[in-house]
Design an enzyme around this catalytic site. Structure first.
Site, PDB file in Angstrom:
ATOM      1  N   GLU A 178      -7.034   8.357 -10.066  1.00  0.00           N
ATOM      2  CA  GLU A 178      -6.601   7.292  -9.143  1.00  0.00           C
ATOM      3  C   GLU A 178      -5.944   7.887  -7.894  1.00  0.00           C
ATOM      4  OE1 GLU A 178      -8.455   4.630 -10.422  1.00  0.00           O
ATOM      5  OE2 GLU A 178      -6.837   3.533  -9.454  1.00  0.00           O
TER       6      GLU A 178
ATOM      7  N   SER B 294       0.821  -1.202   0.000  1.00  0.00           N
ATOM      8  CA  SER B 294       0.000   0.000   0.000  1.00  0.00           C
ATOM      9  C   SER B 294       0.866   1.269   0.000  1.00  0.00           C
ATOM     10  CB  SER B 294      -0.868  -0.039   1.255  1.00  0.00           C
ATOM     11  OG  SER B 294      -1.967   0.756   1.084  1.00  0.00           O
TER      12      SER B 294
ATOM     13  N   GLN C 209      -1.603  15.125  -4.009  1.00  0.00           N
ATOM     14  CA  GLN C 209      -1.754  15.494  -2.590  1.00  0.00           C
ATOM     15  C   GLN C 209      -2.322  14.314  -1.780  1.00  0.00           C
ATOM     16  OE1 GLN C 209      -2.776  17.320  -5.219  1.00  0.00           O
ATOM     17  NE2 GLN C 209      -1.353  19.020  -5.072  1.00  0.00           N
TER      18      GLN C 209
HETATM   19  C1  FAD Z   1      -9.713  12.651 -17.485  1.00  0.00           C
HETATM   20  C2  FAD Z   1     -10.251  12.151 -16.195  1.00  0.00           C
HETATM   21  C3  FAD Z   1     -10.613  10.820 -16.079  1.00  0.00           C
HETATM   22  C4  FAD Z   1     -11.140  10.341 -14.873  1.00  0.00           C
HETATM   23  N1  FAD Z   1     -11.562   9.025 -14.808  1.00  0.00           N
HETATM   24  C5  FAD Z   1     -12.231   8.609 -13.710  1.00  0.00           C
HETATM   25  C6  FAD Z   1     -12.853   7.314 -13.678  1.00  0.00           C
HETATM   26  O1  FAD Z   1     -12.720   6.504 -14.602  1.00  0.00           O
HETATM   27  N2  FAD Z   1     -13.606   7.006 -12.595  1.00  0.00           N
HETATM   28  C7  FAD Z   1     -13.773   7.845 -11.538  1.00  0.00           C
HETATM   29  O2  FAD Z   1     -14.478   7.496 -10.618  1.00  0.00           O
HETATM   30  N3  FAD Z   1     -13.173   9.077 -11.528  1.00  0.00           N
HETATM   31  C8  FAD Z   1     -12.431   9.468 -12.581  1.00  0.00           C
HETATM   32  N4  FAD Z   1     -11.861  10.724 -12.601  1.00  0.00           N
HETATM   33  C9  FAD Z   1     -12.014  11.598 -11.454  1.00  0.00           C
HETATM   34  C10 FAD Z   1     -10.727  11.741 -10.637  1.00  0.00           C
HETATM   35  O3  FAD Z   1     -10.436  10.554  -9.974  1.00  0.00           O
HETATM   36  C11 FAD Z   1     -10.937  12.942  -9.723  1.00  0.00           C
HETATM   37  O4  FAD Z   1     -10.859  14.085 -10.534  1.00  0.00           O
HETATM   38  C12 FAD Z   1      -9.921  12.992  -8.609  1.00  0.00           C
HETATM   39  O5  FAD Z   1     -10.210  11.987  -7.680  1.00  0.00           O
HETATM   40  C13 FAD Z   1      -9.933  14.338  -7.883  1.00  0.00           C
HETATM   41  O6  FAD Z   1     -11.211  14.705  -7.512  1.00  0.00           O
HETATM   42  P1  FAD Z   1     -11.775  16.178  -7.832  1.00  0.00           P
HETATM   43  O7  FAD Z   1     -11.519  16.432  -9.267  1.00  0.00           O
HETATM   44  O8  FAD Z   1     -13.168  16.268  -7.342  1.00  0.00           O
HETATM   45  O9  FAD Z   1     -10.843  17.140  -7.004  1.00  0.00           O
HETATM   46  P2  FAD Z   1     -10.965  17.508  -5.457  1.00  0.00           P
HETATM   47  O10 FAD Z   1     -11.086  16.289  -4.619  1.00  0.00           O
HETATM   48  O11 FAD Z   1     -12.011  18.562  -5.303  1.00  0.00           O
HETATM   49  O12 FAD Z   1      -9.540  18.138  -5.211  1.00  0.00           O
HETATM   50  C14 FAD Z   1      -9.161  19.429  -5.688  1.00  0.00           C
HETATM   51  C15 FAD Z   1      -7.741  19.685  -5.226  1.00  0.00           C
HETATM   52  O13 FAD Z   1      -7.666  19.656  -3.797  1.00  0.00           O
HETATM   53  C16 FAD Z   1      -6.702  18.700  -3.370  1.00  0.00           C
HETATM   54  N5  FAD Z   1      -7.146  18.037  -2.132  1.00  0.00           N
HETATM   55  C17 FAD Z   1      -8.324  17.408  -1.923  1.00  0.00           C
HETATM   56  N6  FAD Z   1      -8.365  16.892  -0.663  1.00  0.00           N
HETATM   57  C18 FAD Z   1      -7.185  17.214  -0.079  1.00  0.00           C
HETATM   58  C19 FAD Z   1      -6.616  16.968   1.207  1.00  0.00           C
HETATM   59  N7  FAD Z   1      -7.259  16.280   2.143  1.00  0.00           N
HETATM   60  N8  FAD Z   1      -5.372  17.447   1.451  1.00  0.00           N
HETATM   61  C20 FAD Z   1      -4.693  18.145   0.513  1.00  0.00           C
HETATM   62  N9  FAD Z   1      -5.171  18.408  -0.722  1.00  0.00           N
HETATM   63  C21 FAD Z   1      -6.400  17.946  -1.021  1.00  0.00           C
HETATM   64  C22 FAD Z   1      -6.590  17.720  -4.504  1.00  0.00           C
HETATM   65  O14 FAD Z   1      -5.364  17.028  -4.507  1.00  0.00           O
HETATM   66  C23 FAD Z   1      -6.751  18.620  -5.720  1.00  0.00           C
HETATM   67  O15 FAD Z   1      -5.534  19.217  -6.020  1.00  0.00           O
HETATM   68  C24 FAD Z   1     -11.285  11.209 -13.771  1.00  0.00           C
HETATM   69  C25 FAD Z   1     -10.880  12.543 -13.879  1.00  0.00           C
HETATM   70  C26 FAD Z   1     -10.380  13.020 -15.062  1.00  0.00           C
HETATM   71  C27 FAD Z   1      -9.977  14.461 -15.152  1.00  0.00           C
END
Ligand code: FAD
Length: 406
Positions: A383, A333, A387
């Site tokens: 994935e 992990s 952060q």
């Molecule tokens: C092209 C693409 C393909 C994707 N494919 C899939 C898929 O197949 N299936 C699926 O389920 N999802 C998918 N995703 C979604 C992806 O997994 C999410 O975008 C990702 O998990 C981040 O979530 P968010 O965009 O809501 O950002 P947020 O969670 O809102 O985060 C925004 C920012 O804040 C930071 N942040 C958040 N929490 C914390 C913390 N506790 N401490 C410090 N920093 C933090 C993050 O690192 C990021 O920089 C895809 C996204 C894209 C763009």
């Protein structure tokens, strides 16, 4: 002991994947970057070939199916040295992404949902979903990094579950045949109630809302769905239907230990493509790069290139370590997140660094460098973002729970 040479038995696989990347993916790379949302039909033939080889007992190693999962229990840590399916898949993904990461993600049959099914499905489910392309839908408008915050619900009604909610950013969501959907059996019971359900893409309750326009990986479709009284048979639930207060959600999250090294491998592949191309362009421009001499005793361009190469190498070695540990039954992990964090960031830094080193040539569309710089960013995002990986690493090193360190 880990041996950092490519294992002899995996060399033919790596060569084969490289050949596919060079002869099938690279030639159509720009075409599907420009023609966003067009299905890369050339990949159908490739997928059929891979299926045939897998049925025949060979490994194509071209994609993500079966990584860390597949049939049978995970190997025990008995001190023996195994180079198994995790390492094989990581090595071939590196080669394929040297070709084109968006096209690898668009390869039929190689979805992240397939890894989830391989990890959790029972025997009957494994048979039912065998050979079918499965996307993974976790993310929602209000739940990204915090996947425990999902709002999609699954209610039992007779022999069926009824799903309602919204899913966004689903990779291969339009083209896959199945979508593994995360939903809550009871929103009052928190993360323990979150389960995954295999939904047929053709289910009328799964309504495609739109396809996203993106910075990179444009060959790969990214879909948003509405789940509207979407009925699935009871047997579509993966894992136990019980809401266990301990361990259930952690079990689901463990799937990521298997998939994070794969995304790290994608970043390694893109970074290597950038470095190779840049090495060639710099050499043509008369920049001499000598790996046997200290970087700072060389030209500024050569020193910068060597620093980028070292960063790439660190990401690559962590990725191989995480995969090798999985093959040898060692809990990985921590290493899976370290690999994803390092390779994801190195992928972006190397790609942008190479654009910088090559100047206007790197920025223009005549070369693929500008495209790779756009493609690399997603590998540091999905994935689990950079952060979030660092947070997981910190929790593990400090022995803190997710409630204690967030
Ligand atoms: C092209 C693409 C393909 C994707 N494919 C899939 C898929 O197949 N299936 C699926 O389920 N999802 C998918 N995703 C979604 C992806 O997994 C999410 O975008 C990702 O998990 C981040 O979530 P968010 O965009 O809501 O950002 P947020 O969670 O809102 O985060 C925004 C920012 O804040 C930071 N942040 C958040 N929490 C914390 C913390 N506790 N401490 C410090 N920093 C933090 C993050 O690192 C990021 O920089 C895809 C996204 C894209 C763009």
């Amino acid at each position: 002991m880990i041996n950092l040479e490519t294992p002899k038995k995996l060399k033919p696989l790596v060569e084969q994947a490289h050949q596919v990347a060079a002869e099938v993916l690279r030639p159509i790379s720009r075409k599907y970057d420009t023609a966003e949302h067009e299905r890369p039909k050339e990949l159908d033939m490739l997928a059929a070939l891979i299926d045939g080889m897998e049925e025949g007992g060979g490994r194509s190693g071209a994609g993500a199916t079966g990584v860390g999962g597949g049939s049978g229990p995970p190997p025990k840590d008995d001190g023996a040295n195994r180079n198994g399916s995790n390492l094989a898949t990581v090595l071939s993904i590196i080669e394929m992404c040297w070709g084109d990461v968006g096209l690898l993600l668009a390869l039929p049959g190689q979805g992240l949902g397939n890894s989830a099914i391989a990890s959790v499905a029972d025997e009957e489910q494994s048979k039912r979903y065998a050979g079918r392309w499965a996307a993974m839908a976790i993310t929602e408008p209000e739940a990204g990094s915090d996947s425990a915050a999902i709002r999609t619900t699954a209610e039992l009604d007779g022999d069926e579950y009824v799903l309602n909610g919204e899913k966004i950013y689903v990779t291969s969501g339009e083209r896959a045949e199945l979508v593994v959907v995360w939903a809550s059996l009871d929103r009052n019971k928190g993360r323990a109630a979150i389960k995954s359900f295999v939904v047929e893409r053709s289910n009328p309750g799964m309504v495609l809302e739109r396809l996203e326009h993106k910075l990179g990986i444009r060959a790969s479709d990214t879909a948003a769905f509405r789940l509207e009284n979407c009925r699935v048979p009871k047997e579509a639930l993966l894992g136990s239907p019980e809401i266990e207060s301990k361990g259930g959600f952690e079990g689901a999250m463990k799937t990521f230990d298997n998939t994070r090294p794969l995304v790290a491998a994608m970043a390694v592949g893109v970074a290597r493509a950038c470095l190779e191309e840049t090495h060639e362009l710099l050499t043509r421009a008369g920049v001499d790069i000598d790996r046997s001499r200290p970087a700072l005793a060389q030209s500024a361009a050569a020193a910068r290139f060597l620093a980028l190469e070292a960063d790439y190498e660190a990401g690559r070695l962590l990725t191989l370590e995480a995969a090798w540990m999985a093959d040898n039954g060692k809990p990985n992990s921590l290493q899976a997140s370290m690999a994803k964090a390092k390779a994801g960031r190195a992928g972006v830094d190397v790609a942008l660094g190479c654009v910088e080193l090559c100047g206007a040539t790197g920025y223009g569309e005549q070369e693929l460098l500008e495209k790779w710089a756009r493609d690399a960013k997603i590998l540091d995002l999905f994935e689990g973002t950079q952060q979030i990986q660092l947070l997981i690493v910190a929790r593990q090193l400090l022995g803190k729970s997710s409630a204690e360190l967030k």
